[in-house]
Write an enzyme that holds these catalytic residues in place. Structure first.
Site, short mmCIF file in Angstrom:
data_model
loop_
_atom_site.label_atom_id
_atom_site.label_comp_id
_atom_site.label_asym_id
_atom_site.label_seq_id
_atom_site.Cartn_x
_atom_site.Cartn_y
_atom_site.Cartn_z
N LYS A 176 0.87 -1.18 0.00
CA LYS A 176 0.00 0.00 0.00
C LYS A 176 0.90 1.23 0.00
CE LYS A 176 -1.61 2.83 2.89
NZ LYS A 176 -1.56 4.07 2.06
N GLU A 251 9.98 2.03 10.57
CA GLU A 251 10.98 3.10 10.43
C GLU A 251 10.19 4.39 10.48
OE1 GLU A 251 12.55 6.15 8.97
OE2 GLU A 251 12.68 5.06 7.07
N CYS A 285 13.48 11.68 6.86
CA CYS A 285 13.47 11.29 8.27
C CYS A 285 14.86 11.34 8.89
CB CYS A 285 12.85 9.91 8.44
SG CYS A 285 13.52 8.69 7.29
N GLU A 385 9.52 16.98 14.82
CA GLU A 385 9.99 16.74 13.46
C GLU A 385 9.22 17.67 12.52
OE1 GLU A 385 11.06 12.95 10.64
OE2 GLU A 385 9.10 12.94 11.60
#
Length: 483
Positions: A176, A251, A285, A385
């Site tokens: 997906k 992750e 990231c 973040e």
């Protein structure tokens, strides 16, 4: 698959070796980040379509799990050739769906696909699935049906570093991709189809995380979920998977420190560090978003970083000279703007960029490359973040203070150390609580383990480490009779 066919398949799923149209259900718009306008629509897979894809993978598992290493390598090689043949298609798709400049799509994004495939083949050629330990045979077997849920920021990299080891391990899968970047994933599905992947071994359904992703994660016939995305979504995936006790590899987010020790070459270290923060419009990231510098050198670092921000060319994705395109979604644009505002309100000093779009951009989700100096580690811009081209300069008193600040985060995906003394850089690296530490900006190593500590996730991707994630360990005692 030409451009017309690719857009036609936006309303279809790839299940059991063929493109199929869903029966009714929702659709979602796909937006062009450079204009903020929708340019395509995708079908959203509901429970019925998810079940069809998962059961196709379940039926295909036994035969693919019994395939030879030579068969798997041959398939991966054909897939890699397919990537090379479709380079232009993949780069154009990424540039349109996520706004990456076409030059960066070619120079940064595309190469990760063939690189992961080649590394996986190299690992597979010499991987020991069986190991005799005394009288016990330790054998590694494919875990089963895998749900692969990928993000939009590096579409090729994140898809291939899941598909390649899953195929190599003998697993079957349902992918997906992000609903933000579905075009490149459709091309990858076509590449796999052309390469002759057996029916049911690879399947693709489109949809959102809350519906389609949750249905995959909770499906009782899925043995493993490999997810890359935000920590918030990773928590939801893990909860959905818990009832059926499946393996979950994640992750997730990051807030990576970049420690510039006093002996570093500051013009190089600051400039490269800022550019790595701005790479992919900050949507990485592992971006080194917290630059830690000796307090006495804050002004020097601020000047160098500001100059890097001013020379980072923001442009339309079609502009071959552009270094940064827009961020990928309206929600991301609004989040970045909110956090820039919070940094200013908290007293951080803007030395480059700031709120709003760059000059000359009246629409689209373009962000000004921004540098904050004199950032306190307690500020939201130093802890959240941001996932945009925003760099925070934080002062430290000494090496111990730098390590303390670097580790003072809920994340632990990556960290960076710059020093003229390799022994000193290594010493600091050992004390950083992160899954990946890069010393003096080395070239990328696709065989290195990739993954994080703490709320940056669990499990590892890339190379041999990624292959292990898709394998179960079986101990057969008495394989050899006792001496």
């Amino acid at each position: 698959m030409n451009e017309h066919d690719m857009h036609q398949h936006l309303g279809e799923f790839y299940i059991d070796g063929r493109w199929v149209a869903p029966s009714g259900g929702r659709e979602l718009d796909v937006f062009d980040p450079a204009t903020g306008e929708p340019f395509a629509r995708i079908a959203v897979a509901g429970v019925e379509a998810v079940d069809g894809a998962v059961m196709a993978a379940r039926r295909a598992f036994e035969d693919w799990a019994a395939s030879s290493v030579a068969q798997r390598i041959a398939l991966l090689s054909r897939v890699e050739q397919g990537f090379q043949a479709r380079q232009d298609d993949l780069c154009r798709a990424m540039s349109q769906e996520m706004g990456v400049p076409i030059s960066a799509a070619r120079s940064i994004h595309f190469g990760s696909g063939p690189a992961h495939l080649k590394e996986t083949m190299r690992v597979l050629e010499r991987f020991a699935f069986d190991e005799l330990r005394g009288t016990t045979l330790v054998t590694r077997e494919p875990i089963g049906v895998c749900a692969l849920i990928t993000p939009w920021n590096f579409p090729i990299n994140q898809v291939v570093c899941k598909i390649a080891p899953a195929l190599a391990a003998g697993c079957t899968m349902v992918l997906k991709p992000s609903e933000v970047s579905p075009l490149s994933a459709l091309i990858i599905a076509d590449i796999l189809d052309e390469a002759g992947v057996p029916e049911g071994v690879f399947n693709l359904v489109n949809g959102d995380g809350a519906g389609t992703g949750q249905a995959l994660a909770s499906h009782p016939e899925v043995d493993m979920v490999s997810f890359t995305g935000s920590t918030r979504a990773g928590i939801a995936i893990a909860k959905a998977a818990a009832d059926t006790v499946k393996r979950v590899a994640q992750e997730l987010g990051g807030k990576s420190p970049n420690i510039l020790l006093a002996d570093a070459d500051f013009p190089r270290a600051v400039t490269l560090g800022a550019n790595r923060c701005f790479n992919n419009s900050g949507q990485s990231c592992v971006a080194p978003t917290r630059m830690l510098v000796p307090r006495a050198r804050m002004q020097e670092a601020a000047h160098l970083a500001a100059e890097a921000a001013r020379t980072a060319r923001v442009g339309q994705p079609s502009d071959p000279q552009a270094a940064l395109g827009p961020v990928a979604t309206r929600a991301q644009f609004e989040k970045v703007q909110r956090l820039i505002g919070e940094g200013i309100a908290a007293g951080a000093r803007v030395v480059a960029g700031g709120p709003g779009r760059p000059e000359g951009f009246e629409r689209g989700w373009f962000v000004r490359p921004t540098v904050f100096a004199d950032v306190d580690p307690s500020m939201s811009i130093a802890r959240e973040e941001i996932f945009g081209p925003v760099l925070c300069l934080i002062a430290y008193e000494d090496e111990e203070d730098a390590i303390r600040i670097a580790n003072d985060t809920c994340y632990g995906l990556a960290a960076y150390v710059q020093s003229a003394d390799p022994a000193r850089a290594r010493r600091v690296a050992r004390r950083l609580r992160a899954g990946n530490v890069q010393l003096n900006y080395p070239p990328v190593d696709r065989g290195a383990p990739f993954g994080g500590y703490k709320q940056s996730g669990n499990g590892r991707e890339w190379g041999e480490f990624g292959l292990h994630e898709y394998l179960e360990i079986k101990g057969i005692q008495g394989w050899e009779p006792p001496a």
